[in-house]
Write a protein that holds these residues in place. Structure first.
Motif, short mmCIF file in Angstrom:
data_model
loop_
_atom_site.label_atom_id
_atom_site.label_comp_id
_atom_site.label_asym_id
_atom_site.label_seq_id
_atom_site.Cartn_x
_atom_site.Cartn_y
_atom_site.Cartn_z
N GLY A 52 71.44 66.66 -4.07
CA GLY A 52 72.20 65.58 -3.51
C GLY A 52 71.27 65.06 -2.50
O GLY A 52 69.96 65.75 -2.22
N ALA A 53 71.79 64.21 -2.09
CA ALA A 53 70.86 63.01 -0.69
C ALA A 53 72.09 62.29 -0.17
O ALA A 53 72.95 62.42 -0.65
N PHE A 54 71.14 62.50 1.43
CA PHE A 54 71.98 62.24 2.46
C PHE A 54 71.38 61.19 2.84
O PHE A 54 70.24 61.10 3.10
N SER A 55 72.11 59.94 3.64
CA SER A 55 71.37 58.65 4.58
C SER A 55 71.69 59.58 6.02
O SER A 55 72.40 60.09 6.23
N VAL A 56 70.22 59.29 6.22
CA VAL A 56 70.16 59.39 7.84
C VAL A 56 69.44 58.58 9.03
O VAL A 56 68.86 57.00 8.32
N PRO A 57 69.47 58.76 10.53
CA PRO A 57 69.30 57.21 11.23
C PRO A 57 67.82 57.60 11.37
O PRO A 57 66.88 58.35 10.68
N PRO A 58 67.02 56.50 11.95
CA PRO A 58 66.28 56.47 12.11
C PRO A 58 65.02 57.42 12.53
O PRO A 58 66.26 58.17 13.56
N ILE A 59 63.89 57.53 11.82
CA ILE A 59 63.09 58.92 12.96
C ILE A 59 63.62 58.69 15.05
O ILE A 59 63.33 59.77 15.24
N ALA A 60 62.78 57.20 14.98
CA ALA A 60 62.79 57.38 16.49
C ALA A 60 64.44 56.98 16.69
O ALA A 60 64.78 57.13 18.19
N ALA A 61 65.89 57.14 16.52
CA ALA A 61 66.84 57.41 16.94
C ALA A 61 67.32 58.17 17.35
O ALA A 61 66.69 60.00 17.34
N GLN A 89 57.19 66.07 15.46
CA GLN A 89 56.89 66.45 17.24
C GLN A 89 58.63 66.80 17.13
O GLN A 89 58.84 67.86 18.77
N LYS A 90 59.70 66.40 17.28
CA LYS A 90 60.67 66.07 17.61
C LYS A 90 61.99 67.44 16.78
O LYS A 90 62.37 68.26 17.36
N LEU A 91 60.89 67.40 15.47
CA LEU A 91 61.96 69.06 14.54
C LEU A 91 61.25 69.89 15.19
O LEU A 91 62.19 71.18 15.57
N ALA A 92 59.86 70.17 16.01
CA ALA A 92 59.07 71.05 16.33
C ALA A 92 59.80 72.06 18.00
O ALA A 92 60.22 72.92 18.33
N ASP A 93 59.93 70.62 18.56
CA ASP A 93 60.63 70.65 19.87
C ASP A 93 61.82 70.74 19.78
O ASP A 93 62.64 71.85 20.57
N ALA A 94 63.11 71.19 19.27
CA ALA A 94 63.96 71.50 18.55
C ALA A 94 64.29 72.65 17.62
O ALA A 94 65.45 73.03 17.02
#
Length: 320
Positions: A52-61, A89-94
């Protein structure tokens, strides 16, 4: 809802990585699905290979993390696999936010990710492991030939060999992101290696598979071979523990049998990982066992030596 599905982020062209996880998920006979995200899933071959696949916003969003978090809860995700540098970095911080919800992001600690993203700081990280790195020159004290690259670059984008001062452009010299390094001549006895290292949740090394880079295209290996040599022995000792490391860590080295230079560390799966998996480095299966089922991962060194990978382009057909 049971959280045992797997989500591979920014899947893009990583069809083999998706398939590797699907193969291992099937061994657990627990209905694990391997899902994927991309900015435009319809144009991502790996998304078509996923369950299954999903659209997500740009990483910078600003809402990127919130979107991933909501998607993970809705789809029963227990394990998230990042694949590109710019999201780490975003994922590590969260990560703690996801952990509290029972969702494991296989990403290294924020501090380690920051060190790896800045190649100037990565040199200090290698030094703490007892591994030398090419000298970084000051702009007013360049030695030629040298090698220029962005300190936060990836996939060899922006990297440039500078043979003489005449090859040095004004724009390159004034770019604040450019660093100038000692040039290591791989035609003179040095060989370039990428090493896939598996670290458990405590930062302990459980497997290391050196891959000789026989041919590279757009920064990603197109021909490679596993090598059990002196480099393997050195890294098994020098990098036996890496504080804050988690999952697959991809590191690059130059080695000539006696001298070792560390070049960069990417705390994620590398593009050439399918060779490590084919050789017996079952990182996807170990991640599932460790994070979804609480398994302990023993040290593994029985991977196949001198296995050669020759990559080629293949197609995915999407019917209207």
């Amino acid at each position: 809802m049971k959280k045992n599905n797997i989500l591979i982020l920014s899947a893009g062209r990583r069809v083999e990585l998706v398939q590797n996880f699907q193969t291992e998920a099937a061994r657990f006979s627990d209905g694990i699905q391997v899902l994927a995200t991309d900015l435009n899933p319809r144009m991502s071959p790996a998304c078509h290979a996923a369950d299954g696949a999903f659209s997500v916003p740009p990483i910078a969003a600003a809402n990127y993390i919130d979107n991933i978090f909501d998607l993970a809860r809705q789809q029963g995700i227990g394990l998230i696999i990042p694949t590109i540098d710019t999201e780490l970095q975003k994922l590590a911080d969260a990560r703690s936010r996801f952990e509290e919800a029972g969702i494991h992001i296989v990403v290294s600690d924020s501090e380690l990710v920051a060190l790896c993203r800045d190649k100037r700081a990565t040199a200090g990280l290698f030094e703490r492991c007892g591994i030398a790195t090419p000298e970084i020159y000051g702009r007013e004290n360049l030695t030629f030939p040298c090698f220029a690259k962005p300190y936060d670059g990836s996939r060899s984008i922006g990297a440039k060999y500078i043979h003489t001062a005449e090859d040095l452009s004004y724009d390159l010299l004034k770019d604040p992101k450019t660093i100038f390094c000692q040039y290591i001549d791989i035609t003179n006895k040095f060989t370039e290696f990428t090493v896939d290292l598996y670290y458990d949740r405590s930062g302990r090394l459980k497997c290391a598979v050196p891959r000789e880079r026989l041919e590279v295209r757009s920064g990603e290996v197109s021909k490679g071979a596993t090598r059990r040599n002196g480099l393997y022995t050195l890294l098994a000792g020098k990098m036996a523990h890496l504080e804050g490391a988690r999952g697959c860590i991809t590191a690059q080295f130059f080695y000539n049998g006696s001298t070792l230079y560390g070049i960069e560390i990417n705390p994620r799966f590398g593009g050439g990982f399918p060779l490590t998996y084919a050789a017996g480095g079952n990182y996807p299966g170990w991640l599932i066992s460790e994070y979804l089922y609480g398994g302990a991962i023993p040290f593994f060194d029985q991977w196949e030596n001198n296995l050669i990978m020759l990559r080629y382009d293949a197609k995915v057909l999407v019917h209207e």
